[in-house]
Design a protein around this motif. Sequence first.
Motif, PDB file in Angstrom:
ATOM      1  N   GLY A  40      69.708  41.110  11.382  1.00  0.00           N
ATOM      2  CA  GLY A  40      70.127  42.353  10.772  1.00  0.00           C
ATOM      3  C   GLY A  40      68.992  43.048  10.038  1.00  0.00           C
ATOM      4  N   GLY A  41      69.200  44.335   9.737  1.00  0.00           N
ATOM      5  CA  GLY A  41      68.261  45.064   8.914  1.00  0.00           C
ATOM      6  C   GLY A  41      67.279  45.952   9.641  1.00  0.00           C
ATOM      7  N   TYR A  42      67.243  45.849  10.954  1.00  0.00           N
ATOM      8  CA  TYR A  42      66.317  46.678  11.714  1.00  0.00           C
ATOM      9  C   TYR A  42      66.801  46.840  13.150  1.00  0.00           C
ATOM     10  CZ  TYR A  42      64.566  42.257  13.688  1.00  0.00           C
ATOM     11  OH  TYR A  42      64.483  41.040  14.324  1.00  0.00           O
ATOM     12  N   ASP A  43      66.252  47.837  13.818  1.00  0.00           N
ATOM     13  CA  ASP A  43      66.589  48.131  15.211  1.00  0.00           C
ATOM     14  C   ASP A  43      65.280  48.254  15.974  1.00  0.00           C
ATOM     15  OD1 ASP A  43      67.849  48.998  17.556  1.00  0.00           O
ATOM     16  OD2 ASP A  43      67.730  51.094  16.951  1.00  0.00           O
ATOM     17  N   VAL A  44      65.060  47.370  16.940  1.00  0.00           N
ATOM     18  CA  VAL A  44      63.813  47.397  17.710  1.00  0.00           C
ATOM     19  C   VAL A  44      63.814  48.596  18.656  1.00  0.00           C
ATOM     20  CG1 VAL A  44      62.339  46.175  19.347  1.00  0.00           C
ATOM     21  CG2 VAL A  44      63.548  44.898  17.569  1.00  0.00           C
ATOM     22  N   GLN A  45      62.700  49.303  18.677  1.00  0.00           N
ATOM     23  CA  GLN A  45      62.511  50.425  19.598  1.00  0.00           C
ATOM     24  C   GLN A  45      61.698  50.012  20.827  1.00  0.00           C
ATOM     25  OE1 GLN A  45      63.988  53.458  18.344  1.00  0.00           O
ATOM     26  NE2 GLN A  45      64.689  51.938  16.884  1.00  0.00           N
ATOM     27  N   HIS A  46      60.683  49.147  20.614  1.00  0.00           N
ATOM     28  CA  HIS A  46      59.774  48.823  21.715  1.00  0.00           C
ATOM     29  C   HIS A  46      59.116  47.463  21.476  1.00  0.00           C
ATOM     30  CE1 HIS A  46      57.113  49.629  25.092  1.00  0.00           C
ATOM     31  NE2 HIS A  46      56.085  49.267  24.353  1.00  0.00           N
ATOM     32  N   TYR A  47      58.965  46.710  22.566  1.00  0.00           N
ATOM     33  CA  TYR A  47      58.180  45.476  22.572  1.00  0.00           C
ATOM     34  C   TYR A  47      56.938  45.693  23.433  1.00  0.00           C
ATOM     35  CZ  TYR A  47      62.330  42.845  20.962  1.00  0.00           C
ATOM     36  OH  TYR A  47      63.408  42.376  20.253  1.00  0.00           O
ATOM     37  N   ALA A  48      55.775  45.326  22.901  1.00  0.00           N
ATOM     38  CA  ALA A  48      54.550  45.268  23.697  1.00  0.00           C
ATOM     39  C   ALA A  48      54.073  43.819  23.652  1.00  0.00           C
ATOM     40  CB  ALA A  48      53.495  46.211  23.146  1.00  0.00           C
ATOM     41  N   LEU A  49      54.271  43.113  24.759  1.00  0.00           N
ATOM     42  CA  LEU A  49      53.933  41.692  24.839  1.00  0.00           C
ATOM     43  C   LEU A  49      52.646  41.532  25.637  1.00  0.00           C
ATOM     44  CD1 LEU A  49      57.489  40.296  25.744  1.00  0.00           C
ATOM     45  CD2 LEU A  49      56.518  40.697  23.460  1.00  0.00           C
ATOM     46  N   THR A  50      51.695  40.817  25.069  1.00  0.00           N
ATOM     47  CA  THR A  50      50.447  40.503  25.765  1.00  0.00           C
ATOM     48  C   THR A  50      50.362  38.993  25.877  1.00  0.00           C
ATOM     49  OG1 THR A  50      49.398  42.472  24.832  1.00  0.00           O
ATOM     50  CG2 THR A  50      47.945  40.800  25.765  1.00  0.00           C
ATOM     51  N   LEU A  51      50.420  38.493  27.105  1.00  0.00           N
ATOM     52  CA  LEU A  51      50.546  37.057  27.341  1.00  0.00           C
ATOM     53  C   LEU A  51      49.400  36.554  28.209  1.00  0.00           C
ATOM     54  CD1 LEU A  51      54.336  37.092  28.324  1.00  0.00           C
ATOM     55  CD2 LEU A  51      53.369  36.899  26.024  1.00  0.00           C
ATOM     56  N   ASP A  52      48.874  35.407  27.846  1.00  0.00           N
ATOM     57  CA  ASP A  52      47.871  34.715  28.660  1.00  0.00           C
ATOM     58  C   ASP A  52      48.459  33.356  29.002  1.00  0.00           C
ATOM     59  OD1 ASP A  52      45.530  32.851  29.161  1.00  0.00           O
ATOM     60  OD2 ASP A  52      44.461  34.750  28.980  1.00  0.00           O
ATOM     61  N   VAL A  53      48.611  33.084  30.296  1.00  0.00           N
ATOM     62  CA  VAL A  53      49.309  31.878  30.737  1.00  0.00           C
ATOM     63  C   VAL A  53      48.375  31.003  31.564  1.00  0.00           C
ATOM     64  CG1 VAL A  53      51.292  30.964  32.008  1.00  0.00           C
ATOM     65  CG2 VAL A  53      51.505  33.127  30.752  1.00  0.00           C
ATOM     66  N   ASP A  54      48.325  29.736  31.214  1.00  0.00           N
ATOM     67  CA  ASP A  54      47.572  28.739  31.985  1.00  0.00           C
ATOM     68  C   ASP A  54      48.574  27.832  32.686  1.00  0.00           C
ATOM     69  OD1 ASP A  54      46.082  26.673  32.999  1.00  0.00           O
ATOM     70  OD2 ASP A  54      44.880  26.371  31.188  1.00  0.00           O
ATOM     71  N   PRO A  55      48.836  28.052  33.976  1.00  0.00           N
ATOM     72  CA  PRO A  55      49.847  27.239  34.669  1.00  0.00           C
ATOM     73  C   PRO A  55      49.508  25.762  34.732  1.00  0.00           C
ATOM     74  CG  PRO A  55      49.338  29.237  35.898  1.00  0.00           C
ATOM     75  CD  PRO A  55      48.301  29.101  34.838  1.00  0.00           C
ATOM     76  N   ASP A  56      48.219  25.409  34.696  1.00  0.00           N
ATOM     77  CA  ASP A  56      47.838  23.997  34.785  1.00  0.00           C
ATOM     78  C   ASP A  56      48.315  23.216  33.562  1.00  0.00           C
ATOM     79  OD1 ASP A  56      46.634  24.375  37.237  1.00  0.00           O
ATOM     80  OD2 ASP A  56      44.640  24.723  36.372  1.00  0.00           O
ATOM     81  N   THR A  57      48.143  23.783  32.390  1.00  0.00           N
ATOM     82  CA  THR A  57      48.557  23.102  31.163  1.00  0.00           C
ATOM     83  C   THR A  57      49.947  23.526  30.709  1.00  0.00           C
ATOM     84  OG1 THR A  57      47.603  24.815  29.736  1.00  0.00           O
ATOM     85  CG2 THR A  57      46.147  23.019  30.427  1.00  0.00           C
ATOM     86  N   GLY A  58      50.433  24.667  31.238  1.00  0.00           N
ATOM     87  CA  GLY A  58      51.711  25.217  30.810  1.00  0.00           C
ATOM     88  C   GLY A  58      51.614  25.994  29.515  1.00  0.00           C
ATOM     89  N   ARG A  59      50.400  26.150  28.999  1.00  0.00           N
ATOM     90  CA  ARG A  59      50.233  26.782  27.692  1.00  0.00           C
ATOM     91  C   ARG A  59      50.277  28.312  27.802  1.00  0.00           C
ATOM     92  NH1 ARG A  59      48.690  25.360  22.684  1.00  0.00           N
ATOM     93  NH2 ARG A  59      47.478  26.829  21.412  1.00  0.00           N
ATOM     94  N   LEU A  60      50.925  28.938  26.826  1.00  0.00           N
ATOM     95  CA  LEU A  60      51.005  30.385  26.717  1.00  0.00           C
ATOM     96  C   LEU A  60      50.406  30.809  25.380  1.00  0.00           C
ATOM     97  CD1 LEU A  60      54.064  32.671  27.454  1.00  0.00           C
ATOM     98  CD2 LEU A  60      52.913  32.813  25.247  1.00  0.00           C
ATOM     99  N   LYS A  61      49.544  31.825  25.420  1.00  0.00           N
ATOM    100  CA  LYS A  61      49.031  32.437  24.206  1.00  0.00           C
ATOM    101  C   LYS A  61      49.513  33.869  24.194  1.00  0.00           C
ATOM    102  CE  LYS A  61      44.799  33.266  21.563  1.00  0.00           C
ATOM    103  NZ  LYS A  61      43.315  33.119  21.555  1.00  0.00           N
ATOM    104  N   GLY A  62      50.228  34.269  23.150  1.00  0.00           N
ATOM    105  CA  GLY A  62      50.866  35.575  23.174  1.00  0.00           C
ATOM    106  C   GLY A  62      50.660  36.386  21.912  1.00  0.00           C
TER     107      GLY A  62
END
Length: 458
Positions: A40-62
């Motif tokens: 509660g308390g806010y209304d999201v207007q927009h998400y800007a997601l920047t993701l770096d994914v390493d499939p070998d390790t499964g790690r995500l940096k976002g």
Amino acid sequence: MAPAAALLLLTGCTDGATGVQGKPGAAGVRDPYFPKLGNGGYDVQHYALTLDVDPDTGRLKGTAEITARATQDLSAFNLDLHGMTVDGATVDGEKAAANRAGDELTLRPHRDLDKGRTFRTVVRYSGVPKTITDDDDTEEGWLKTADGALAVGEPTGSMAWFPGNHHPSDKATYDITVTVPKELEAISNGELKSRRTKSEGAKGERTTFAWHTGEPMASYLATLAIGDYRVKASRTPAGLPVLTAADPAVAGRSAALLARIPEIMEWGTENFGPYPFSSTGAIVVPDGEVGYALETQNRPVFPEGQFDTETLVHELAHQWYGNSVTPESWKDMWLNEGFATYAEWIWAEDFEDVPAQKSFDKEFAKADNWAFPPADPPTAADISESPVYGRGAMVLHKVRQAVGDDAFYEILQGWAKKNRHANASTDDFTAYVEEKAGKDLTGLWDTWLYGKDKPEQP
């Protein structure tokens, strides 16, 4: 100390102009089945997601940049985030205190946020995203695949890979930018705005995909498919972009049905009204990667074993009913599934010489459809069970019988138009139908939508 300054200290206010003290936003929106989901308390207007994914390790940096409007005076607010490590957060460029308690990430801005103010939150996070097991034992969230990952989010899974206000009542636009090894594709919602490959030293060459979703989307409809996909771009006769992606193991067998998407879209537009989004398509994966089809916005996800005409019609119909007209709470789930199931009945009526009444009779005979009323599932584990689908569609058939075909199709299109890109509840729907029908349908709702017992006669 001046009296005015003393008053500000007593109130704890950080804004000397207003003298208003902010309060923390609620942790959860009191959904009947997921009370801690959303905030509660806010209304999201927009998400800007920047993701770096390493499939070998499964790690995500976002990095999640969230633009929102305060709906109250805020001293702190929450985001939903499952697992992952928060590496830092800012609000309007200033460091914000961040605390974790389960799936709740609480941020305390340097200054209180006034009601009505638009503010920008940036959260940096990392880790190996988790798979979430639902109350009905299905898996969602971040699903590891042989060469990448598949993210699906109904009802709570999207919080496994990005922080946000993860309740369907808070829809927003999205930019999702994903970097992966160059040999892989990264497919998401909306339209691909750019694709750039560059060398990253020891990491080798990597490709960054930038996807944009310009129409509001509930977070549970966000998807990300990373892997060696066969991607095809085309257009419908009306000019609507179509993008499909199929795993190489299923690409050949799925090609003929994927090619029918323009035909189904034309039929959907004739029956449900103008298509509410700027592109369409589908993602098809091998069985075992996901256990169900899902109406992810713009391009639904299908395991090969469920990629048939009936299911494709169902998930594409959801783009109108569920994705554009989104439930106000998970208690209104039947508005998604009842409409999409009834779309299957209309398709069978139009192309397979199966009257909708025959489909109704088949569902009426199934004992599972009478376990509970479609508008009142007993628990969170039941929101995707048979009554929500089969008996939900029966409700619509009874409306059709009560108002006649002409009025019924006007209701189908009018409901989608009235609530385009908005949220709606069961009460909204019943009121809308009665207004358009010009009659009281209390008996219909009491029997078919809310009644606990199976009627003696269909």
